[in-house]
Design a protein around this motif. Sequence first.
Motif, PDB file in Angstrom:
ATOM      1  N   GLY A 241       0.686  -1.181   0.100  1.00  0.00           N
ATOM      2  CA  GLY A 241       0.104   0.103  -0.130  1.00  0.00           C
ATOM      3  C   GLY A 241       0.900   1.225  -0.111  1.00  0.00           C
ATOM      4  O   GLY A 241       0.198   2.373   0.020  1.00  0.00           O
ATOM      5  N   GLY A 242       2.323   1.205   0.129  1.00  0.00           N
ATOM      6  CA  GLY A 242       2.827   2.388  -0.035  1.00  0.00           C
ATOM      7  C   GLY A 242       2.991   2.926  -1.254  1.00  0.00           C
ATOM      8  O   GLY A 242       2.403   2.394  -2.266  1.00  0.00           O
ATOM      9  N   TYR A 243       3.530   4.193  -1.446  1.00  0.00           N
ATOM     10  CA  TYR A 243       3.334   4.905  -2.699  1.00  0.00           C
ATOM     11  C   TYR A 243       4.260   4.270  -3.653  1.00  0.00           C
ATOM     12  O   TYR A 243       3.616   4.047  -4.821  1.00  0.00           O
ATOM     13  N   LEU A 244       5.501   3.853  -3.518  1.00  0.00           N
ATOM     14  CA  LEU A 244       6.411   3.415  -4.776  1.00  0.00           C
ATOM     15  C   LEU A 244       5.759   1.941  -5.154  1.00  0.00           C
ATOM     16  O   LEU A 244       5.805   1.708  -6.284  1.00  0.00           O
ATOM     17  N   ILE A 245       5.266   1.159  -4.304  1.00  0.00           N
ATOM     18  CA  ILE A 245       5.034  -0.099  -4.727  1.00  0.00           C
ATOM     19  C   ILE A 245       3.523  -0.185  -5.652  1.00  0.00           C
ATOM     20  O   ILE A 245       3.245  -0.942  -6.069  1.00  0.00           O
ATOM     21  N   THR A 246       2.680   0.801  -5.278  1.00  0.00           N
ATOM     22  CA  THR A 246       1.393   0.962  -5.948  1.00  0.00           C
ATOM     23  C   THR A 246       1.498   1.782  -7.157  1.00  0.00           C
ATOM     24  O   THR A 246       0.406   2.067  -7.607  1.00  0.00           O
ATOM     25  N   HIS A 247       2.682   2.384  -7.410  1.00  0.00           N
ATOM     26  CA  HIS A 247       2.665   3.089  -8.641  1.00  0.00           C
ATOM     27  C   HIS A 247       3.756   2.532  -9.677  1.00  0.00           C
ATOM     28  O   HIS A 247       4.976   2.485  -9.491  1.00  0.00           O
ATOM     29  N   GLU A 248       3.236   1.677 -10.718  1.00  0.00           N
ATOM     30  CA  GLU A 248       4.099   1.171 -11.583  1.00  0.00           C
ATOM     31  C   GLU A 248       5.021   1.852 -12.364  1.00  0.00           C
ATOM     32  O   GLU A 248       6.223   1.253 -12.383  1.00  0.00           O
ATOM     33  N   ILE A 249       5.094   3.146 -12.496  1.00  0.00           N
ATOM     34  CA  ILE A 249       5.912   3.671 -13.327  1.00  0.00           C
ATOM     35  C   ILE A 249       7.285   3.901 -12.407  1.00  0.00           C
ATOM     36  O   ILE A 249       8.332   3.855 -13.000  1.00  0.00           O
ATOM     37  N   TYR A 250       7.220   3.735 -11.135  1.00  0.00           N
ATOM     38  CA  TYR A 250       8.582   3.721 -10.396  1.00  0.00           C
ATOM     39  C   TYR A 250       9.264   2.438 -10.360  1.00  0.00           C
ATOM     40  O   TYR A 250      10.630   2.384 -10.313  1.00  0.00           O
ATOM     41  N   PHE A 251       8.543   1.313 -10.587  1.00  0.00           N
ATOM     42  CA  PHE A 251       9.059  -0.042 -10.795  1.00  0.00           C
ATOM     43  C   PHE A 251       9.894   0.091 -12.128  1.00  0.00           C
ATOM     44  O   PHE A 251      11.184  -0.519 -11.959  1.00  0.00           O
ATOM     45  N   TYR A 252       9.572   0.846 -12.947  1.00  0.00           N
ATOM     46  CA  TYR A 252      10.230   0.752 -14.264  1.00  0.00           C
ATOM     47  C   TYR A 252      11.568   1.712 -14.288  1.00  0.00           C
ATOM     48  O   TYR A 252      12.487   1.553 -14.989  1.00  0.00           O
ATOM     49  N   LEU A 253      11.137   2.994 -13.755  1.00  0.00           N
ATOM     50  CA  LEU A 253      12.199   4.091 -13.708  1.00  0.00           C
ATOM     51  C   LEU A 253      13.360   3.792 -12.601  1.00  0.00           C
ATOM     52  O   LEU A 253      14.549   4.051 -12.957  1.00  0.00           O
ATOM     53  N   LEU A 254      12.974   2.981 -11.665  1.00  0.00           N
ATOM     54  CA  LEU A 254      14.142   2.898 -10.606  1.00  0.00           C
ATOM     55  C   LEU A 254      14.479   1.489 -10.316  1.00  0.00           C
ATOM     56  O   LEU A 254      15.296   1.328  -9.367  1.00  0.00           O
ATOM     57  N   ASP A 255      13.897   0.505 -10.867  1.00  0.00           N
ATOM     58  CA  ASP A 255      14.187  -0.692 -10.780  1.00  0.00           C
ATOM     59  C   ASP A 255      14.611  -1.336 -12.159  1.00  0.00           C
ATOM     60  O   ASP A 255      16.053  -1.600 -12.350  1.00  0.00           O
ATOM     61  N   SER A 256      13.860  -1.404 -13.196  1.00  0.00           N
ATOM     62  CA  SER A 256      13.999  -2.029 -14.537  1.00  0.00           C
ATOM     63  C   SER A 256      14.928  -1.363 -15.286  1.00  0.00           C
ATOM     64  O   SER A 256      15.979  -1.778 -15.876  1.00  0.00           O
ATOM     65  N   LEU A 257      15.015   0.053 -15.234  1.00  0.00           N
ATOM     66  CA  LEU A 257      16.001   0.968 -16.045  1.00  0.00           C
ATOM     67  C   LEU A 257      17.331   0.800 -15.704  1.00  0.00           C
ATOM     68  O   LEU A 257      17.914   0.569 -16.294  1.00  0.00           O
ATOM     69  N   PRO A 258      17.499   1.129 -14.458  1.00  0.00           N
ATOM     70  CA  PRO A 258      18.894   1.243 -13.823  1.00  0.00           C
ATOM     71  C   PRO A 258      19.539  -0.272 -14.176  1.00  0.00           C
ATOM     72  O   PRO A 258      20.669  -0.147 -14.538  1.00  0.00           O
ATOM     73  N   LEU A 259      18.922  -1.247 -13.808  1.00  0.00           N
ATOM     74  CA  LEU A 259      19.453  -2.382 -14.050  1.00  0.00           C
ATOM     75  C   LEU A 259      19.753  -2.766 -15.212  1.00  0.00           C
ATOM     76  O   LEU A 259      20.851  -3.091 -15.934  1.00  0.00           O
ATOM     77  N   LEU A 260      19.061  -2.517 -16.548  1.00  0.00           N
ATOM     78  CA  LEU A 260      19.264  -2.287 -17.822  1.00  0.00           C
ATOM     79  C   LEU A 260      20.419  -1.593 -18.218  1.00  0.00           C
ATOM     80  O   LEU A 260      21.325  -2.079 -18.963  1.00  0.00           O
ATOM     81  N   ILE A 261      20.563  -0.480 -17.643  1.00  0.00           N
ATOM     82  CA  ILE A 261      21.539   0.401 -17.984  1.00  0.00           C
ATOM     83  C   ILE A 261      23.030  -0.146 -17.515  1.00  0.00           C
ATOM     84  O   ILE A 261      23.925  -0.276 -18.381  1.00  0.00           O
ATOM     85  N   GLY A 262      22.890  -0.458 -16.268  1.00  0.00           N
ATOM     86  CA  GLY A 262      24.100  -1.328 -15.734  1.00  0.00           C
ATOM     87  C   GLY A 262      24.649  -2.619 -16.574  1.00  0.00           C
ATOM     88  O   GLY A 262      25.792  -2.608 -16.829  1.00  0.00           O
ATOM     89  N   LEU A 263      23.809  -3.316 -16.911  1.00  0.00           N
ATOM     90  CA  LEU A 263      24.139  -4.492 -17.564  1.00  0.00           C
ATOM     91  C   LEU A 263      24.522  -4.315 -18.917  1.00  0.00           C
ATOM     92  O   LEU A 263      25.510  -4.937 -19.646  1.00  0.00           O
ATOM     93  N   SER A 264      23.717  -3.168 -19.658  1.00  0.00           N
ATOM     94  CA  SER A 264      24.024  -2.817 -21.130  1.00  0.00           C
ATOM     95  C   SER A 264      25.255  -2.338 -21.343  1.00  0.00           C
ATOM     96  O   SER A 264      25.766  -1.949 -22.379  1.00  0.00           O
ATOM     97  N   THR A 265      25.896  -1.770 -20.206  1.00  0.00           N
ATOM     98  CA  THR A 265      27.408  -1.082 -20.206  1.00  0.00           C
ATOM     99  C   THR A 265      28.258  -2.122 -20.964  1.00  0.00           C
ATOM    100  O   THR A 265      29.082  -1.865 -21.626  1.00  0.00           O
ATOM    101  N   TYR A 266      27.956  -3.455 -20.509  1.00  0.00           N
ATOM    102  CA  TYR A 266      29.105  -4.671 -21.079  1.00  0.00           C
ATOM    103  C   TYR A 266      28.607  -5.064 -22.493  1.00  0.00           C
ATOM    104  O   TYR A 266      29.599  -5.516 -23.125  1.00  0.00           O
ATOM    105  N   ILE A 267      27.607  -4.318 -22.959  1.00  0.00           N
ATOM    106  CA  ILE A 267      27.112  -4.553 -24.372  1.00  0.00           C
ATOM    107  C   ILE A 267      28.076  -3.840 -25.317  1.00  0.00           C
ATOM    108  O   ILE A 267      28.933  -4.130 -26.237  1.00  0.00           O
ATOM    109  N   PHE A 268      28.278  -2.357 -24.845  1.00  0.00           N
ATOM    110  CA  PHE A 268      29.158  -1.576 -25.473  1.00  0.00           C
ATOM    111  C   PHE A 268      30.762  -1.637 -25.044  1.00  0.00           C
ATOM    112  O   PHE A 268      31.638  -1.220 -25.692  1.00  0.00           O
ATOM    113  N   PHE A 269      31.196  -2.163 -23.941  1.00  0.00           N
ATOM    114  CA  PHE A 269      32.400  -2.188 -23.478  1.00  0.00           C
ATOM    115  C   PHE A 269      32.710  -3.804 -22.864  1.00  0.00           C
ATOM    116  O   PHE A 269      32.536  -3.619 -21.437  1.00  0.00           O
TER     117      PHE A 269
END
Length: 291
Positions: A241-269
């Motif tokens: 019922g907390g604010y973050l867990i009930t708003h899907e946008i934060y799941f993508y912006l602060l969870d999925s996207l940072p992980l994708l950026i981190g692992l994609s670093t090794y795609i380029f380097f």
Amino acid sequence: MSKNQLLSQLYSVSNLFSPRPSPLTWEISLGYNPNKIAAGIAGGLYFVASLVLFIRLFSHRTWWGLCLPIAAGFMAIGFFMRIPMAMYPNSLPIFMIQQLYILLPPAAYLAFNYILYGRFIVQCVDRKYSWIRPEKVAKYFVASDITTFLIQGGGGGMQASTNITSDNIGARILLGGLVLQTLSFAFFMALVYHAYRSITKDGIKPSEHRWGTILRLLFFSSTFFMIRCVYRTIELGQGNGGYLITHEIYFYLLDSLPLLIGLSTYIFFWPTKYFEAKYPSTVYDNIPLRP
């Protein structure tokens, strides 16, 4: 008493004995109905990342790095499973698969950095620059992550229950696992920083060496992995019922996207391109660094 009043009272009494509909699985654990388009896009991006990382790995024969593309592939499956979860909100198997396949793969991303750090210290600089013996770093931190992996898996499994009490207990267990994982990874980042400071104190400038890119890769990717760890900890700390867990946008912006950026670093380097062998390859190949 009129006929309509009598029927109204009978209907009210019947409601007392009729079973109430159970809350939907995603209503208990998420608080929103997953967006199918967003899940499809995220799953597609992680699938592409996994595929390219596999190509990188096989082209450089970096078998010790298999954990990275495999984990990205599993995470893609987790996102794709959010689509049928939105269509079948009471399906526990679908919920459990997507929950575990999204929560657990990040531990493998961290493991990749642990192994890379150990190989960097041994092959490019000197063991004296590491607080912990580089051959043991991956073993210690992977053991820590396996422990938190099991804790998070147990908590995530309990969250699949439609029982609110079990779901709350599962959330606390999951939170405990994430806190431990965050602290463990914070110590690893301190370990990398210590190595960097020790190297520069000896008058060595990483920017003047090819292997300096590996240090930058470790710092960059680890920062984004840490963003996800902190977000997840705060999210679950707010409770259901907390604010973050009930708003899907934060799941993508602060969870999925940072992980994708981190692992994609090794795609380029891809890191093995920046190793400078300090030992002959026949000697280095015999150094046990796998967890």
